[in-house]
Design an enzyme around this catalytic site. Structure first.
Site, PDB file in Angstrom:
ATOM      1  N   ASP A 160      42.536  35.087  23.207  1.00  0.00           N
ATOM      2  CA  ASP A 160      41.626  35.495  24.290  1.00  0.00           C
ATOM      3  C   ASP A 160      40.178  35.286  23.840  1.00  0.00           C
ATOM      4  OD1 ASP A 160      40.908  36.736  26.724  1.00  0.00           O
ATOM      5  OD2 ASP A 160      40.776  38.710  25.775  1.00  0.00           O
TER       6      ASP A 160
ATOM      7  N   SER B 205      40.470  45.334  34.830  1.00  0.00           N
ATOM      8  CA  SER B 205      40.640  46.796  34.798  1.00  0.00           C
ATOM      9  C   SER B 205      39.654  47.429  35.761  1.00  0.00           C
ATOM     10  CB  SER B 205      40.355  47.339  33.393  1.00  0.00           C
ATOM     11  OG  SER B 205      41.315  46.886  32.478  1.00  0.00           O
TER      12      SER B 205
ATOM     13  N   ASN C 222      43.736  39.403  33.484  1.00  0.00           N
ATOM     14  CA  ASN C 222      43.510  40.017  32.163  1.00  0.00           C
ATOM     15  C   ASN C 222      43.194  41.501  32.270  1.00  0.00           C
ATOM     16  OD1 ASN C 222      43.662  37.382  31.325  1.00  0.00           O
ATOM     17  ND2 ASN C 222      41.734  37.404  30.196  1.00  0.00           N
TER      18      ASN C 222
ATOM     19  N   THR D  93      40.865  47.178  29.227  1.00  0.00           N
ATOM     20  CA  THR D  93      40.259  48.521  29.302  1.00  0.00           C
ATOM     21  C   THR D  93      41.218  49.584  29.850  1.00  0.00           C
ATOM     22  OG1 THR D  93      38.082  47.533  29.532  1.00  0.00           O
ATOM     23  CG2 THR D  93      38.322  49.782  30.332  1.00  0.00           C
TER      24      THR D  93
END
Ligand code: G3H
Ligand code: 13P
Ligand code: ZN
Length: 284
Positions: free
Chosen positions: A82, A211, A230, A233
């Site tokens: 990532d 998130s 993705n 958090t």
């Protein structure tokens, strides 16, 4: 099962109109929690390690833990780098057995981003490893930027078309108004921009900083072509809240398993919620 290239998972997601959850992994409990969620829901899944995670846990540890965990489940798993920011980091991950890498050249100008991304694609493709790249800048929620500056950081659809054509990447991370970390207010996604990008670009699109993005916005983004989402958090918050909860009830607890076990369970529940929302449950 053995690790699979991310491009295979994303191609299926695109056909099926759903998205694959890409969850950040930093330690054994996080990896186990994510894969337990994926296995229970029979969902293909992406485990991703940031450069920070690699520095923390060690590249070989991350690769070995994910390989070991993926062999214990029946669902397909991709291991992805990532926000890799160097050619060297991408090569080290490929050598360690990652099935996918992100080269994030978003801090460079357009031409340099293309040149650096191409260098990674050249090697990765020849060994069957998928490549994600980023165009536009996905910042952090802590970055203090004005609305006009935020607009200027977003992906330009025509540039995205040229970028994908010239690099041959497998997936493109787009900047459409999300940011990494906890949001202060409600994030506003630029769906018109996403639609334009989708119309011009043929590869699967990736939503970072997901998130805290409302469920309706996630669903709309998927309907407009987002195939990889993705999440970090939200997992961190659940994991840490569970540890705090144990310590609040038992301040003298010293057994790490009594702290990390509940954290793993709490994280698994969040991962399950995301998988359901993304529509990847039952797609393994
Ligand atoms: O994109 C950012 C991810 O949340 C990874 O964060 O660099 O702190 O591991 P990190
Ligand atoms: P969040 O931490 O905001 O979920 O972002 C995760 C991410 O984009 C990782 O690349
Ligand atoms: Zn990101």
């Amino acid at each position: 099962m053995a690790l699979v290239p991310m491009s295979c998972l994303l191609a299926e997601a695109r056909k099926g109109g759903y998205a694959i959850g890409a969850f950040n992994a930093n330690n054994m409990e996080i990896i186990q929690g994510i894969l337990a969620a994926a296995e229970e829901l029979q969902a293909p899944v992406i485990l991703q390690a940031s450069q920070g995670a690699i520095k923390y846990a060690g590249l070989d540890y991350i690769a070995a833990m994910v390989k070991c965990a993926s062999e214990q489940v029946s669902v397909p798993v991709a291991l992805h780098l990532d926000h890799g920011t160097s050619f060297e980091q991408a090569m080290q991950c490929i050598r360690a057995g990652f099935s996918s890498v992100m080269f994030d050249g978003s801090k460079f100008g357009f031409e340099e981003n293309i040149a650096r991304t191409l260098a990674v694609v050249g090697v990765a493709k020849s060994v069957g490893v998928s490549v994600e790249a980023e165009l536009g800048k996905i910042g952090g929620t802590e970055d203090d930027i004005s609305v006009s500056a935020a607009q200027a950081m977003m992906t330009v659809p025509e540039e995205a078309q040229e970028f994908v054509r010239r690099t041959g990447i497998d997936a493109l991370a787009v900047a459409i108004g999300t940011a990494h970390g906890p949001y202060k207010g409600e994030p506003r996604l630029d769906f018109d921009r996403l639609e334009k990008i989708r119309g011009l670009v043929d590869v699967p699109l990736v939503l970072h900083g997901a998130s805290g993005v409302p469920e309706e916005a996630i669903e709309k983004a998927i309907s407009l072509g987002i195939c990889k989402i993705n999440i970090d958090t939200d997992l961190r918050q659940a994991f840490t809240a569970a540890i705090k909860q144990v310590l609040a009830a038992k301040p003298d607890e010293i057994d790490p398993r009594k702290l990390l076990g509940p954290a793993r369970e709490a994280l698994k529940e969040i991962a399950k919620q995301k998988i359901q929302l993304f529509g990847s449950a039952g797609r393994a």
